[in-house]
Design a protein around this motif. Structure first.
Motif, short mmCIF file in Angstrom:
data_model
loop_
_atom_site.label_atom_id
_atom_site.label_comp_id
_atom_site.label_asym_id
_atom_site.label_seq_id
_atom_site.Cartn_x
_atom_site.Cartn_y
_atom_site.Cartn_z
N PHE A 344 132.39 8.97 27.17
CA PHE A 344 132.23 7.48 26.79
C PHE A 344 132.58 6.74 28.06
N PRO A 345 132.22 5.59 28.35
CA PRO A 345 132.71 4.61 29.54
C PRO A 345 134.03 4.56 29.52
N GLY A 346 134.79 4.74 30.65
CA GLY A 346 136.14 4.50 30.96
C GLY A 346 136.97 5.86 30.50
N GLN A 347 136.27 6.63 30.18
CA GLN A 347 137.18 7.86 29.49
C GLN A 347 137.96 8.57 30.52
N ASN A 348 137.71 8.61 31.61
CA ASN A 348 138.27 9.13 32.78
C ASN A 348 139.53 8.32 33.29
N THR A 349 139.56 7.11 32.54
CA THR A 349 140.81 6.32 33.14
C THR A 349 141.72 6.42 31.87
N PHE A 350 141.55 7.12 30.71
CA PHE A 350 142.22 7.01 29.65
C PHE A 350 143.59 7.93 30.07
N LYS A 351 144.75 7.51 29.65
CA LYS A 351 145.80 8.09 29.97
C LYS A 351 146.36 9.54 29.14
N GLY A 352 145.83 9.22 28.18
CA GLY A 352 146.29 10.31 26.81
C GLY A 352 145.14 11.64 27.10
N ARG A 353 145.21 12.25 26.13
CA ARG A 353 144.33 13.52 25.95
C ARG A 353 143.26 13.21 25.07
N VAL A 537 146.27 10.31 21.49
CA VAL A 537 145.37 11.69 21.71
C VAL A 537 144.12 11.10 21.02
N VAL A 538 142.88 11.58 21.40
CA VAL A 538 141.56 11.37 20.61
C VAL A 538 141.01 12.71 20.62
N VAL A 539 140.93 13.06 19.30
CA VAL A 539 140.11 14.28 18.91
C VAL A 539 138.72 13.98 18.52
N LEU A 540 137.88 14.41 19.33
CA LEU A 540 136.26 14.27 18.92
C LEU A 540 135.92 15.48 17.80
N ALA A 541 136.05 15.33 16.54
CA ALA A 541 135.43 16.18 15.61
C ALA A 541 133.98 15.81 15.25
N THR A 542 133.17 16.04 16.58
CA THR A 542 131.91 15.55 16.23
C THR A 542 130.66 16.74 16.25
N GLY A 543 131.07 17.55 15.63
CA GLY A 543 130.12 18.81 15.28
C GLY A 543 129.60 19.44 16.23
N TYR A 544 128.37 19.95 15.86
CA TYR A 544 128.00 21.42 17.02
C TYR A 544 126.27 20.69 17.19
N ASP A 545 125.86 21.24 18.14
CA ASP A 545 124.52 21.11 18.55
C ASP A 545 123.48 22.31 17.62
N ASN A 546 122.33 22.26 17.77
CA ASN A 546 121.44 23.44 17.27
C ASN A 546 121.74 24.86 18.11
N MET A 547 121.57 25.88 17.06
CA MET A 547 121.89 27.02 17.59
C MET A 547 120.84 27.54 18.76
N ARG A 548 119.76 26.77 18.79
CA ARG A 548 118.83 27.17 20.02
C ARG A 548 119.42 26.84 21.26
N THR A 549 120.53 26.06 21.21
CA THR A 549 121.13 25.62 22.66
C THR A 549 122.19 26.99 22.86
N SER A 550 122.63 27.40 21.88
CA SER A 550 123.45 29.00 22.24
C SER A 550 122.33 29.83 22.97
N LEU A 551 121.23 29.95 22.18
CA LEU A 551 120.36 31.04 22.85
C LEU A 551 120.01 30.47 24.40
N ARG A 552 119.63 29.39 24.49
CA ARG A 552 119.31 28.74 25.89
C ARG A 552 120.56 29.35 26.63
N LYS A 553 121.80 29.03 26.70
CA LYS A 553 122.64 29.42 27.35
C LYS A 553 123.05 31.03 27.39
N SER A 554 122.68 31.63 26.60
CA SER A 554 123.02 33.06 26.51
C SER A 554 121.51 33.81 27.17
N LEU A 555 120.51 33.38 26.83
CA LEU A 555 119.24 34.20 27.49
C LEU A 555 118.32 33.34 28.33
#
Length: 618
Positions: A344-353, A537-555
């Motif tokens: 997100f915009p400004g994320q690199n200026t955030f002093k927290g985690r 602290v901000v925790v991004l519990a924003t889920g996961y992408d399609n399993m095809r992305t894992s395949l792309r990364k692996s193979l």
């Protein structure tokens, strides 16, 4: 799911009950008599090879869900026209025959009323085909003229002729005198060491991932006589659970989560702590004699269309790299794929985690969080668990909710989902798995509307309490509840293990932001409408992408581009690319919760074995 498909899979079941006063003498036959009469006639018509005659015993709004008995794929056909078009070119080759009712037990013929206005006779049956044998379910409804027709049919291949699983009466001998070449060529332990390293043969199947998907599938394939190599990037078997957040336990009960061939002990807890489950995975892999290489990843993979086989280079930490030439690759890295980590915009200026929920270990890791302001973005299972973990360690916690979430209690509603099927007094797990997958998925959605209402009534105090504090409840499309959310989205729900009461009591705050997040300042999260939430602290519990992305990364892209997207439903209502042909030859996806991995590993193993035996036509 695209809006058009979502509407396509939102159905209404017909009202097929008859006026009780108008029932004829013939219809007063017992469920067993009705089932036997129908099945005998159905068998005779199948033998005739006349498709029009066969569909004459199926209701005009009938459904037929098939798992490998009629084709080497998963198919759901609705309506006589679609069923007829599917059966016409294949019926004589399939050889569906020798249909027999299961006469005792929970799935013997019986009358059921799944919803008001719909009665059917329900029963399990066995059958044979030209290549094997299987089990199915029939649900018959009464129509005019004292006739019964199939409203729902299911057929599921369970065994290939000549290639039974080496279990039960067919279990290996195990004694030294059974070893090929005798003990002089190596005892069991010595042979196991050579087998693990594949010093004498190539693996037929390379499985990537040693979680519940890979372990269940490896056990199934080896029981069919196929050699498997399982690789995993982690240090230990079970690390896919062991390395997750400290407070995690399974959200499904033990009776539902047994693994293939090796159910949990009778004194196992209802819900399994992550480290206990991880240790069980190690025990399972050892007991099943699975060949597992840890600290291993795919360095390169190439498929030869001419030879229909793979060449894969595997990097092994602490060992020389190896090139193997399997016939099949199965990606078993989890159906969720890669974490969705927005920025997100400004994320690199955030002093927290700021970090993604997949990276969460425990609120006690790092600095003392007591009194710190924590914002959890997302209200699914992980978001709730993480919020509860931070609250219990003294943090001031807020959950950011963008859209509604379905909430069901692990204490009450969850057991209502599995009652009578996966519980302490349920049927054999193998039969429960056939029954559990026997209804078309859109029909399951429709039937779950009433179940979701009953669960809501049983948990009304929780629902009311959440809504009073501003938490948005979403009961799913058409009010169909948790299963639809899981099978189409892989999320959007919370199985409550304690966070709900904390929210109701105001101990965990809920903040609504339908339009999401605008960005960060040095000390806060800025919502789309301009409001600011102070945060350490901000925790991004924003889920996961399609399993095809894992395949792309692996193979790589070349292989991934030939595959379909994974999960959600196709036009017929079957899950896309999972446990079935992926779009790329001899490449498969395997994933899901423990129960789905147990159940569908059998069907995927049969597809791979059938391919190796030349039964699957290219």
């Amino acid at each position: 799911m695209a809006a058009s498909l979502e509407a396509l899979h939102t159905i209404s079941l017909p009202q097929l009950s008859k006026d009780r006063a108008a029932i004829s003498v013939k219809e007063l036959s017992t469920p067993k008599d009705i089932a036997q009469d129908w099945l005998s006639e159905f068998s005779a018509r199948l033998a005739s090879g006349d498709v029009n005659s066969v569909i004459g015993l199926i209701h005009e709004d009938g459904w037929w869900r098939d798992h490998l008995a009629l084709s080497w794929d998963f198919r759901t056909l609705r309506g006589l026209k679609n069923i007829s078009e599917f059966l016409s070119p294949i019926l004589s080759q399939v050889g569906l025959q020798d249909l027999k009712i299961q006469e005792s037990g929970q799935f013997a013929p019986s009358k059921k009323t799944p919803i008001d206005g719909l009665d059917w006779i329900e029963f399990m049956f066995s059958f044979k085909t030209a290549v094997g044998s299987g089990k199915g379910m029939a649900r018959l409804v009464s129509v005019p003229n004292d006739t019964w027709k199939a409203h729902m049919l299911h057929t599921s291949l369970q065994e290939l002729d000549g290639h039974p699983e080496k279990i039960g009466d067919l279990r290996p001998h195990g004694g030294n005198n059974s070893l090929k070449g005798g003990a002089i060529e190596g005892n069991w332990y010595e042979r196991r060491q050579r087998a693990i390293e594949f010093l004498d043969e190539e693996p037929t199947v390379l499985i990537i991932g040693a979680g519940q998907s890979g372990l269940n599938l490896g056990a199934r394939l080896q029981a069919l006589g196929l050699s498997c190599l399982i690789i995993d990037r982690n240090d230990r078997i079970g690390d896919n659970w062991r390395l997750r957040y400290r407070t995690l336990v399974t959200h499904d009960p033990v009776q539902y989560t047994h693994m293939a061939y090796m159910p949990f002990p009778s004194n196992w807890p209802l819900f399994t702590p992550k480290d206990k489950l991880a240790d069980w995975f190690e025990i399972y892999a050892s007991a099943m004699e699975l060949n597992v290489w840890m600290k291993s990843t795919v360095a390169s993979a190439d498929f030869s269309d001419e030879k229909q086989s793979w060449t894969v280079e595997i990097s092994r930490k602490g060992s020389p790299a190896r090139t193997v030439k399997p016939q099949h690759i199965v990606l078993c890295t989890g159906h969720s794929g890669e974490p969705k980590i927005p920025s997100f915009p400004g994320q690199n200026t955030f002093k927290g985690r700021v970090y993604h929920g997949s990276q969460h270990k425990d609120a006690t890791f790092g600095d003392n969080v007591a009194g710190k302001k924590v914002v959890v973005v997302g209200t699914g299972n992980s978001g709730h668990d993480i919020a509860q973990n931070y609250y219990e360690n003294g943090a001031e916690v807020s959950m950011l909710q963008r859209s509604g979430t379905y909430v069901i209690s692990a204490r009450t509603g969850l057991f209502m989902l599995h009652k009578g099927l996966y519980d302490e007094h349920g049927p054999p797990t193998e039969d429960a798995d056939v029954f559990g997958q026997s209804l078309p998925i859109p029909v399951q959605f429709a039937l779950n509307v009433g179940l979701t209402e009953r669960i809501k009534a049983a948990e009304l105090a929780n629902i009311d309490g959440l809504e009073k504090v501003g938490f948005k409840i979403d009961f799913g499309n058409d009010g169909s509840g948790i299963f639809r959310k899981y099978i189409t989205r892989g999320g959007g729900y919370y199985i409550d293990v304690g966070a709900t009461q904390l929210i109701i009591d105001g101990k965990i705050k809920v903040v609504q932001s339908p339009d999401g997040i605008k960005g960060f300042t040095e000390n806060s999260l800025v919502l789309a409408d301009g409001r600011e939430l102070e945060a350490d602290v901000v925790v991004l519990a924003t889920g996961y992408d399609n399993m095809r992305t894992s395949l792309r990364k692996s193979l790589g892209d070349k292989i991934a581009d030939r595959c379909k997207d994974v999960w959600d439903l196709d036009e017929e209502g079957e899950v896309n690319a999972m446990w079935r042909p992926s779009g790329h030859p001899k490449l498969w996806f395997m994933g899901g919760n423990l129960a789905l991995c147990r159940s569908y590993s059998k069907l995927l193993a049969l597809q791979i074995k059938a391919t190796e035996e030349g039964l699957v036509k290219k």
